[in-house]
Design an enzyme around this catalytic site. Structure first.
Site, PDB file in Angstrom:
ATOM      1  N   GLY A 221      58.681  48.819  43.659  1.00  0.00           N
ATOM      2  CA  GLY A 221      57.313  48.722  43.110  1.00  0.00           C
ATOM      3  C   GLY A 221      56.810  50.029  42.541  1.00  0.00           C
ATOM      4  O   GLY A 221      55.818  50.057  41.810  1.00  0.00           O
TER       5      GLY A 221
ATOM      6  N   ASP B 168      50.746  50.025  57.429  1.00  0.00           N
ATOM      7  CA  ASP B 168      50.101  48.953  58.188  1.00  0.00           C
ATOM      8  C   ASP B 168      51.110  47.985  58.789  1.00  0.00           C
ATOM      9  O   ASP B 168      50.795  47.273  59.744  1.00  0.00           O
ATOM     10  CB  ASP B 168      49.156  48.160  57.270  1.00  0.00           C
TER      11      ASP B 168
ATOM     12  N   GLY C 159      28.268  57.954  33.495  1.00  0.00           N
ATOM     13  CA  GLY C 159      27.871  59.373  33.504  1.00  0.00           C
ATOM     14  C   GLY C 159      27.225  59.756  34.833  1.00  0.00           C
ATOM     15  O   GLY C 159      27.687  60.654  35.513  1.00  0.00           O
TER      16      GLY C 159
ATOM     17  N   GLU D  49      17.624  55.235  37.845  1.00  0.00           N
ATOM     18  CA  GLU D  49      18.028  55.976  39.039  1.00  0.00           C
ATOM     19  C   GLU D  49      17.495  55.415  40.355  1.00  0.00           C
ATOM     20  O   GLU D  49      18.096  55.588  41.407  1.00  0.00           O
ATOM     21  CB  GLU D  49      17.505  57.413  38.942  1.00  0.00           C
TER      22      GLU D  49
ATOM     23  N   SER E 137      15.951  58.611  33.923  1.00  0.00           N
ATOM     24  CA  SER E 137      15.465  57.218  33.812  1.00  0.00           C
ATOM     25  C   SER E 137      14.583  56.940  32.601  1.00  0.00           C
ATOM     26  O   SER E 137      14.081  55.834  32.456  1.00  0.00           O
ATOM     27  CB  SER E 137      14.676  56.799  35.074  1.00  0.00           C
TER      28      SER E 137
HETATM   29  C1  LIG Z   1      46.734  52.100  45.768  1.00  0.00           C
HETATM   30  C2  LIG Z   1      47.620  51.928  46.953  1.00  0.00           C
HETATM   31  C3  LIG Z   1      47.068  51.458  48.133  1.00  0.00           C
HETATM   32  C4  LIG Z   1      47.869  51.303  49.249  1.00  0.00           C
HETATM   33  N1  LIG Z   1      47.311  50.846  50.401  1.00  0.00           N
HETATM   34  C5  LIG Z   1      48.064  50.712  51.511  1.00  0.00           C
HETATM   35  C6  LIG Z   1      47.505  50.276  52.727  1.00  0.00           C
HETATM   36  O1  LIG Z   1      46.315  49.992  52.816  1.00  0.00           O
HETATM   37  N2  LIG Z   1      48.315  50.190  53.796  1.00  0.00           N
HETATM   38  C7  LIG Z   1      49.643  50.498  53.744  1.00  0.00           C
HETATM   39  O2  LIG Z   1      50.323  50.387  54.732  1.00  0.00           O
HETATM   40  N3  LIG Z   1      50.200  50.898  52.602  1.00  0.00           N
HETATM   41  C8  LIG Z   1      49.446  51.036  51.494  1.00  0.00           C
HETATM   42  N4  LIG Z   1      50.005  51.480  50.340  1.00  0.00           N
HETATM   43  C9  LIG Z   1      51.426  51.870  50.354  1.00  0.00           C
HETATM   44  C10 LIG Z   1      52.338  50.739  49.925  1.00  0.00           C
HETATM   45  O3  LIG Z   1      52.398  49.764  50.898  1.00  0.00           O
HETATM   46  C11 LIG Z   1      53.724  51.319  49.676  1.00  0.00           C
HETATM   47  O4  LIG Z   1      53.571  52.253  48.643  1.00  0.00           O
HETATM   48  C12 LIG Z   1      54.681  50.271  49.208  1.00  0.00           C
HETATM   49  O5  LIG Z   1      54.835  49.282  50.137  1.00  0.00           O
HETATM   50  C13 LIG Z   1      56.012  50.883  48.811  1.00  0.00           C
HETATM   51  O6  LIG Z   1      56.786  49.881  48.203  1.00  0.00           O
HETATM   52  P1  LIG Z   1      57.445  50.076  46.758  1.00  0.00           P
HETATM   53  O7  LIG Z   1      58.275  48.890  46.480  1.00  0.00           O
HETATM   54  O8  LIG Z   1      56.423  50.357  45.757  1.00  0.00           O
HETATM   55  O9  LIG Z   1      58.320  51.365  47.004  1.00  0.00           O
HETATM   56  P2  LIG Z   1      58.882  52.394  45.962  1.00  0.00           P
HETATM   57  O10 LIG Z   1      57.836  53.365  45.602  1.00  0.00           O
HETATM   58  O11 LIG Z   1      59.548  51.700  44.846  1.00  0.00           O
HETATM   59  O12 LIG Z   1      59.981  53.097  46.866  1.00  0.00           O
HETATM   60  C14 LIG Z   1      59.621  53.799  47.999  1.00  0.00           C
HETATM   61  C15 LIG Z   1      60.832  54.332  48.757  1.00  0.00           C
HETATM   62  O13 LIG Z   1      61.546  53.274  49.346  1.00  0.00           O
HETATM   63  C16 LIG Z   1      62.924  53.390  49.069  1.00  0.00           C
HETATM   64  N5  LIG Z   1      63.470  52.031  48.963  1.00  0.00           N
HETATM   65  C17 LIG Z   1      62.864  50.971  48.384  1.00  0.00           C
HETATM   66  N6  LIG Z   1      63.614  49.871  48.536  1.00  0.00           N
HETATM   67  C18 LIG Z   1      64.722  50.245  49.183  1.00  0.00           C
HETATM   68  C19 LIG Z   1      65.887  49.554  49.624  1.00  0.00           C
HETATM   69  N7  LIG Z   1      66.045  48.252  49.421  1.00  0.00           N
HETATM   70  N8  LIG Z   1      66.840  50.264  50.277  1.00  0.00           N
HETATM   71  C20 LIG Z   1      66.690  51.587  50.488  1.00  0.00           C
HETATM   72  N9  LIG Z   1      65.625  52.280  50.097  1.00  0.00           N
HETATM   73  C21 LIG Z   1      64.648  51.624  49.463  1.00  0.00           C
HETATM   74  C22 LIG Z   1      63.009  54.157  47.794  1.00  0.00           C
HETATM   75  O14 LIG Z   1      64.226  54.837  47.690  1.00  0.00           O
HETATM   76  C23 LIG Z   1      61.822  55.082  47.909  1.00  0.00           C
HETATM   77  O15 LIG Z   1      62.202  56.245  48.587  1.00  0.00           O
HETATM   78  C24 LIG Z   1      49.245  51.637  49.189  1.00  0.00           C
HETATM   79  C25 LIG Z   1      49.805  52.091  48.004  1.00  0.00           C
HETATM   80  C26 LIG Z   1      49.003  52.247  46.889  1.00  0.00           C
HETATM   81  C27 LIG Z   1      49.591  52.758  45.620  1.00  0.00           C
END
Ligand SMILES: Cc1cc2nc3c(=O)[nH]c(=O)nc-3n(C[C@H](O)[C@H](O)[C@H](O)COP(=O)(O)OP(=O)(O)OC[C@H]3O[C@@H](n4cnc5c(N)ncnc54)[C@H](O)[C@@H]3O)c2cc1C
Ligand code: FES
Ligand code: FES
Length: 1355
Positions: free
Chosen positions: A278, A378, A822, A1286, A1105
């Site tokens: 992702g 989480d 703004g 405001e 305002s």
């Molecule tokens: C705006 C925002 C809000 C968020 N809010 C929360 C929240 O409230 N609570 C919470 O817990 N998390 C939160 N997150 C975090 C989010 O859950 C993690 O960023 C997400 O789950 C990571 O998944 P990804 O697929 O995007 O990982 P990527 O960014 O694609 O990869 C992350 C890491 O995982 C490794 N990886 C991925 N898949 C594999 C695989 N199959 N085998 C080996 N290594 C692998 C990659 O090598 C990399 O190092 C938030 C993130 C954002 C951007």
């Protein structure tokens, strides 16, 4: 620079058009690609798609939301899902179809119903968030033709809006929803009946209206009109390319294998290369933490990683499944399996509902989430306690490892080997007598990273309350998820009773220890949550156990009787549910004799509403790149107070695309003021002080070059950050401001009681969705410059650029088409950025574009002044206040900016709605080594008046009376004079008060709140009603002048220009309403192009305002001049048309262009005498809010808000109600969630939307009613309207005082002192720690002298 050859062609579709990109750069995200239309090798490049907005770059604001459609190889279906384009690497889009806001409709062709409805429901103000909102709703509708309101809320949760307050956006979405979510379902009543329920006696009069738009005019949603998934992509998906695709960028190579075997080989070959799923974890780390990966492996085409298997003992979920898919999978299993087997799934599902917004859940994978091992994860704590297993793959074969504390701690022996990948995750079913629960507390209920979370599981010996197995894991209390393994082991064999609980708390606090200096701060709060969650777990399990025992009549050994859970304690168990806000907006209809053509007083849609919704509204950075344009990036100080010893930019200049570095030496004219330099010369005064700027071919290169600039400093003394230190060092920006009336000394001697107290109000970040941006285009002749800038004050930018470049003002033209929010933050600062960019443009001879990243914007620009207030109040036992002495200090930062004015306004407005005979108000602006604070909506009033209202609450507590009684008793009642001797009548204030009491059923609800509180120990309700007297305008006549220029063209069309800027507040719409009434032509004849210093010179900032008031008078004047000139012609041909008259006027050589002018409201203030008439008029309003707090976590839920505001005769009720709602929600943010965190070295930590929480759609009060007070007039203003930009801000404090009311109830019940120090914002931390109980008592407290805290309070 061309990319190395050999790249495969990247094929995807954008809005139904094929893109074949032969030089795809893995570092480029979709968001960055759209506006510049850099699809160079595509046969038919789509032109600049600027609808998708860039606001945070970290996936947390939703402004860049687009829809991606992909063929799912497992289900063989097309998946449509929303994503945040700023985190989508273009290389991940192979075979995908992207739909942007431009792809679904356009004002040129056909509007999509989502676009039409959001605009017509007044769901757009500045419009910067609107395309993202539209696309989130659109993606929802592609999946659910008639979504539920809950689904709508979920879809919009990841989208931030800083202007509207969300109600109107939600309202537009609701028009697509099935009416199945009525939260009063089953009661025989329906929320749709509210209009009747809440009508007061006034509403029953026929001149009151509750509709702001006409639903029946909306075009229906026709799914057959949507773009289809491109057949070519379908063919590609059905015969997938098995070969490996490689995309080479300048620095990064993206490899996407077609088979699992190839992926494993590649992983073995490049063990350091991460897998990108992702990109929601990798992306933000690469952007903000400088992480760099030369090779990225994309398993997007490997279907084996998305397989889901259900077995008799558990679920195996493919690592590549998105969190959104995981949510669905778990929900399905929960519906299929008996409850006892789904304990872990339920806990996971609970957290998946609050984790991030929909877009992130659509993108983020389960594997990425687990492997990232964020300390705040989480899901990992639940997976760990739920005994999940990771199935790993490598060329060597398969392997299983437990997802346990060792894995989470990253121990090499328990981790993946570098060549291994995660294939899937096995989550076993839970068993009978096993219970799993999840807990989480964040700054706000939804869409915020947790402060602390936990997963807890217990297994009992069958038929007993004896603990057979126990697992507890916490997030947010260390660098990784932390297990309380040892404690759990020690509790095995214990009975589930209070003795066990006490022991568990002691053990866990010992094991999960958090040092006082722990990163993230909030240490005592986090420690308290650790045990509070444990208590919740204890109660929840106890309740389940009791049910189980009843259900199965199992004899229980060990303990003959389970501890009773009293009703009052049961309240601890429930989390606050997400509810769908409802509400009514009421306003007075226009007079029935007003011609239909006359738009004044009607809820006319924002002029740009439809363009906002289609993405066709052009903001500063949407202007296409101009020939030879260069980008600028700013270099800022990393020291708070230091001498600059040297700046070495040789390495930066060696970078190929870097053109120049601009320093103070390049400034031909004046470098700002003596104490407020545009570019630092020898000394820096704060972290974030701008030192120099790099100019390069692209923004990426300019930002990379910044890293190469080496600055050496010598630290200077003193370094002051806090108000306390500033007072100690006598460090002030300007002299004290003081107002006094009566004789407070004497008065204090005669009162029954005196209370003294302190109030701390934190600062606030403007968080306009469009960051600061400017484009400077030097012309070839006469040193002329065209400047396109996002500002509230183009004349100030023009003047500053003129003095900086040392060229006359007449050579510089500033253009403002529209501003993406703004709130005061674009009054002063844009001139600094405009001037620096102009120096760059003149020096290089190239156009310069400067666009601040969110982080830089937050770091550099400052915001609302934090305030520290001390009060002494003397009163009689009946609550009558006789004397009030308030002393306020604001943290001004390192330069004067608007701090003196803010101090003045603060002092002038401090009395709010109260008549107190003996008063003394003093205020000072402290000089500290922080970025300079500046103008912000309300200009000191929202901070200062919180002190006044806190005095009232303190008096109430001492008198044993409810605060509303003290408010009522001390309020102005008759025509009177303020502390500065300005006469006024509070008649409408009193009417607003009474109306709000009635509309909110205040008195009966006060009783209900008390009833509730008696029955609930761990949850409390609070209610507060707050009056407001808000003075409008600047305290000087010259600042109220305004001008307009109106041209009538020979076809009868009219071009209106005026001195106000469109910030989202609808000023242009209102101006055309005025012109339409005056000229008696429909609005369709009228147009406003932009605000420009070339058409209306010497303008005043659009602020305070009064923008619409004063510019409206100027437009009116111009129109009246024109009409006067036309009068003889009209008289001669009364039956003629407008066009006939204009034609005749032209023939008769009558000028069809006129300048209108308004000399301004009289306003002055004599500070020597403490007297004046500083404000043209007052806006009165009253808000009543009710909240419920969770005493164990500090969370709160806003149950209901009622606002009554005196707008007199609103020019446009839809716009004015939008302003009130937007300001109220912004105020609510100020007082509850928006918290700036500074390091002890003065570095702002909270520099992104992850760390700084503005309200989201889920923060809107469950019931939110706004009404404009009817039958109110003011002779002074245009058509008797009032400026409402405001004032609503302060009404947000009603939520703050409702929370304080609830906290006071807690403290009363527990015999704790009620006069605790008031701190705003009332974050969960503040609330939890104020609700002292046995858990706050049992946590260890550190001696402040023994550690360096992570952050320091600056108010
Ligand atoms: C705006 C925002 C809000 C968020 N809010 C929360 C929240 O409230 N609570 C919470 O817990 N998390 C939160 N997150 C975090 C989010 O859950 C993690 O960023 C997400 O789950 C990571 O998944 P990804 O697929 O995007 O990982 P990527 O960014 O694609 O990869 C992350 C890491 O995982 C490794 N990886 C991925 N898949 C594999 C695989 N199959 N085998 C080996 N290594 C692998 C990659 O090598 C990399 O190092 C938030 C993130 C954002 C951007
Ligand atoms: S810019 Fe993409 S989510 Fe904010
Ligand atoms: S309209 Fe939503 S941010 Fe301005």
């Amino acid at each position: 620079m061309p990319c190395p050859s050999g790249s495969d062609a990247l094929v995807f579709f954008v809005n139904g058009r094929k893109v074949t990109e032969r030089n795809a750069d893995p570092e480029v995200t979709l968001c960055k690609m759209f506006p510049l239309a850099t699809f160079p090798s595509s046969p038919r490049p789509p032109v600049g798609l600027t609808g998708t907005k860039y606001a945070c770059g970290r996936g947390s604001c939703g402004a860049c939301t687009v829809m991606v459609s992909k063929h799912d190889p497992v289900s063989k279906k097309i998946r449509h899902f929303s994503v945040t384009a700023c985190l989508v690497p273009i290389c991940s889009l192979y075979g995908a179809a992207v739909t942007t806001v431009e792809g679904i409709g356009s004002i040129k062709t056909r509007l999509h119903p989502v676009q039409e409805r959001i605009a017509k429901s007044h769901g757009t103000q500045c419009g910067f968030c609107t395309p993202g909102m539209v696309m989130s709703m659109y993606a929802l509708l592609r999946n659910h033709l008639h979504p539920s309101e809950k689904q709508l809320m979920e879809a919009l949760r990841g989208n931030l809006c800083r202007c509207t307050g969300y109600r109107s956006i939600l309202e537009s979405g609701k028009t697509f929803c099935m009416m199945t979510d009525c939260h009063q379902k089953g009661t025989g009543k329906c929320c749709m009946d509210q209009r009747e329920n809440h009508s007061s006696s006034l509403d029953r009069k026929s001149d009151i209206c509750t509709e702001l738009f006409a639903k029946e005019e909306f075009q229906p949603l026709d799914p057959t009109q949507e773009l289809i998934f491109p057949p070519e992509l379908l063919r590609m998906a059905e015969n997938p390319e098995k070969g490996t695709l490689t995309f080479y960028g300048e620095r990064v190579t993206w490899i996407s294998p077609g088979t699992l075997q190839d992926l494993l080989e590649l992983k073995a070959k490049h063990p350091e290369a991460p897998l990108v799923l992702g990109n929601t974890s990798l992306g933000p780390a690469m952007k903000s933490q400088g992480h760099f990966h030369p090779i990225l492996l994309s398993p997007a085409r490997i279907s084996e990683l998305s397989v889901v298997t259900k077995t008799s003992d558990g679920l195996t979920i493919g690592a590549a499944c998105s969190l959104a898919q995981v949510k669905d999978i778990l929900a399905e299993s929960i519906s299929e399996l008996p409850e006892e087997k789904t304990q872990t799934y339920r806990a996971l599902l609970k957290h998946l509902r609050t984790l991030a917004g929909q877009q992130i859940r659509n993108m983020a994978s389960l594997g990425g989430h687990i492997i990232s091992r964020h300390c705040y994860s989480d899901l990992n704590p639940i997976l760990a306690v739920g005994n999940a297993t990771l199935n790993l793959l490598s060329e060597e074969g398969t392997r299983q490892i437990p997802l346990n504390e060792h894995f989470l701690a990253g121990l090499a022996s328990a981790d993946l080997k570098p060549e291994e990948i995660l294939e899937s995750v096995y989550i076993p079913h839970s068993r009978k007598w096993e219970f799993v629960f999840a807990f989480r507390q964040a700054q706000c209920l939804q869409n915020a990273l947790p402060d602390v979370n936990a997963g807890m599981r217990v297994l009992f010996k069958e038929g007993t309350d004896t603990i057979e197995d126990l697992s507890i894991a916490y997030g947010g209390v260390g660098t990784a998820t932390v297990s309380a393994h040892k404690s759990c082991q020690q509790l095995l064999g214990r009975h589930w009773n209070e003795l066990m609980l006490d022991e568990a708390c002691r053990l866990v606090l010992d094991e999960v220890s958090l040092p006082g200096s722990a990163p993230g701060g909030k240490v005592e709060f986090k420690r308290t949550l650790v045990v509070s969650f444990l208590f919740k777990f204890y109660l929840k399990v106890l309740k389940e156990l009791k049910t189980l025992v009843r259900q199965f009549s199992v004899p229980v050994s060990g303990s003959s009787r389970y501890p009773e859970i009293s009703d009052g304690f049961l309240s601890a168990l429930e989390d606050f549910p997400v509810t769908i806000p409802q509400g009514v907006q009421t306003y007075q209809k226009v007079d029935s004799h007003q011609p239909l053509r006359d738009p004044v007083g009607r809820p006319i849609m924002h002029l740009s509403g439809l363009k906002h919704a289609t993405g066709e509204a052009i903001f500063c950075d949407d202007i296409p790149r101009v020939d030879k344009e260069l980008f600028m990036a700013l270099v800022t100080s990393t020291r708070a107070h230091a001498k600059i010893i040297s700046i070495d930019f040789s390495e930066a200049l060696e970078l190929p695309e870097v053109v120049d570095v601009i320093t103070a030496k390049d400034i031909p004219g004046t470098n700002g003021g003596e104490d407020d330099k545009l570019l630092a010369v020898d000394e820096v005064l704060c972290v974030g002080h701008v030192i120099c700027a790099v100019v390069a071919e692209t923004d990426i290169q300019a930002k990379q070059a910044i890293e190469k600039i080496k600055i050496t400093y010598e630290d200077l003394e003193p370094v002051i950050f806090t108000i306390e230190d500033a007072i100690k060092h006598n460090s002030f920006l300007c002299p004290e401001k003081k107002l006094e009336q009566g004789n407070i000394k004497e008065a204090f001697e005669k009162v029954d009681q005196i209370v003294e107290g302190e109030v701390h109000v934190g600062g606030q970040e403007h968080f306009y969705m469009e960051t600061q941006r400017v484009l400077v285009i030097p012309k070839t002749e006469d040193k002329e410059l065209d400047i396109y800038v996002s500002t509230q004050d183009p004349a100030h930018v023009q003047k500053t650029v003129s003095s900086t470049l040392n060229i006359p003002i007449n050579r510089i033209t500033c253009h403002v088409k529209r501003v993406g929010g703004g709130f005061g933050g674009k009054v002063g600062r844009p001139s600094v950025f405009g001037a620096i960019a102009a120096v760059g443009a003149v020096k290089t001879g190239h156009p310069i574009r400067l666009v601040l990243d969110r982080e830089d914007d937050m770091l550099i620009t400052g915001g609302r002044h934090p305030l520290f207030g001390k009060y002494k109040v003397g009163f009689m036992n009946n609550g009558r206040i006789k004397a009030l002495d308030i002393e306020c200090y604001i943290n001004g930062g390192c330069t004067l900016d608007h701090s003196e004015l803010v101090t003045e306004f603060l002092i002038l407005k401090l009395e709010n709605a109260y008549k107190i005979r003996n008063l003394r108000f003093r205020g000072r602006a402290c000089m500290t080594n922080l970025p300079s604070n500046t103008a912000f909506r309300g200009f000191g009033f929202p901070q200062g008046t919180l002190v006044t209202e806190s005095c009232i609450t303190a008096v109430a507590a001492k008198c044993g009376l409810p605060p509303e009684k003290i408010r009522e008793k001390n309020m102005y009642k008759t025509v009177d004079k303020t502390i500065y001797k300005q006469a006024f009548s509070p008649e409408t204030l009193i009417r607003c008060w009474n109306e709000c009491l009635e509309r909110s059923s205040f008195h009966s609800r006060r009783m209900q709140v008390e009833e509730f509180n008696k029955k609930n120990y761990w949850k409390k309700k609070g209610i507060a009603i707050i009056p407001m007297k808000f003075s409008v305008g600047f305290a000087a006549t010259s600042f109220h002048q305004a001008a307009a220029l109106v041209h009538i063209y020979t076809d009868g069309s009219v071009l209106v220009t005026h001195g106000g800027n469109e910030l989202g507040q609808g000023i242009h719409t209102k101006m055309l309403q005025v012109a339409s009434r005056e000229l008696k032509v429909p609005m369709s004849y009228l147009h406003i192009c932009e605000t420009s210093t070339a058409t209306v010179p010497n303008t005043i900032a659009t602020a305070a305002s009064v923008g619409a008031d004063v510019n409206g008078r100027a437009v009116q004047n111009a129109c009246q001049i024109l009409l006067k000139r036309l009068e003889p012609i009209i008289k001669k041909n009364p039956e003629g048309t407008w066009e006939n008259w204009i034609e005749a006027a032209f023939e008769q050589r009558i000028s069809l262009s006129a300048t209108g002018y308004f000399r301004g409201y009289k306003a002055f203030m004599d500070w020597e005498k403490g007297e004046g008439d500083p404000f043209p008029y007052y806006v009165y309003g009253v808000a009543c809010s009710e909240v419920e707090i969770d005493c164990l976590t500090g969370a709160h839920k806003k149950t209901r808000t009622d606002i009554v505001m005196d707008a007199c005769c609103s020019l446009n009720p839809a716009i004015d109600i939008g302003q009130i709602e937007g300001a109220f929600i912004q105020g609510m943010g100020l007082y509850t969630t928006e918290e700036l965190q500074y390091s002890p070295e003065g570095v702002l930590y909270s520099r992104s939307s992850d760390e700084y929480k503005i309200p989201t759609i889920t923060d809107v009060p469950e019931e939110f009613n706004v009404s404009l007070l009817p039958s109110s007039q003011t002779p002074l203003t245009i058509y008797s309207s009032k400026g409402l930009g405001e004032s609503g801000m302060f009404l947000g404090s009603s939520v703050f005082f409702a929370i304080m009311d609830a906290v006071a109830a807690v403290r009363r019940e527990r015999d704790a002192a009620e006069d605790f120090t008031v701190k705003s914002p009332a974050t969960p931390e503040q609330v939890r720690m104020a609700c002292a109980d046995r858990f706050t008592e049992m946590i260890p407290r550190d001696d402040p002298k023994t550690f360096k805290p992570w952050s320091i309070p600056i108010a």
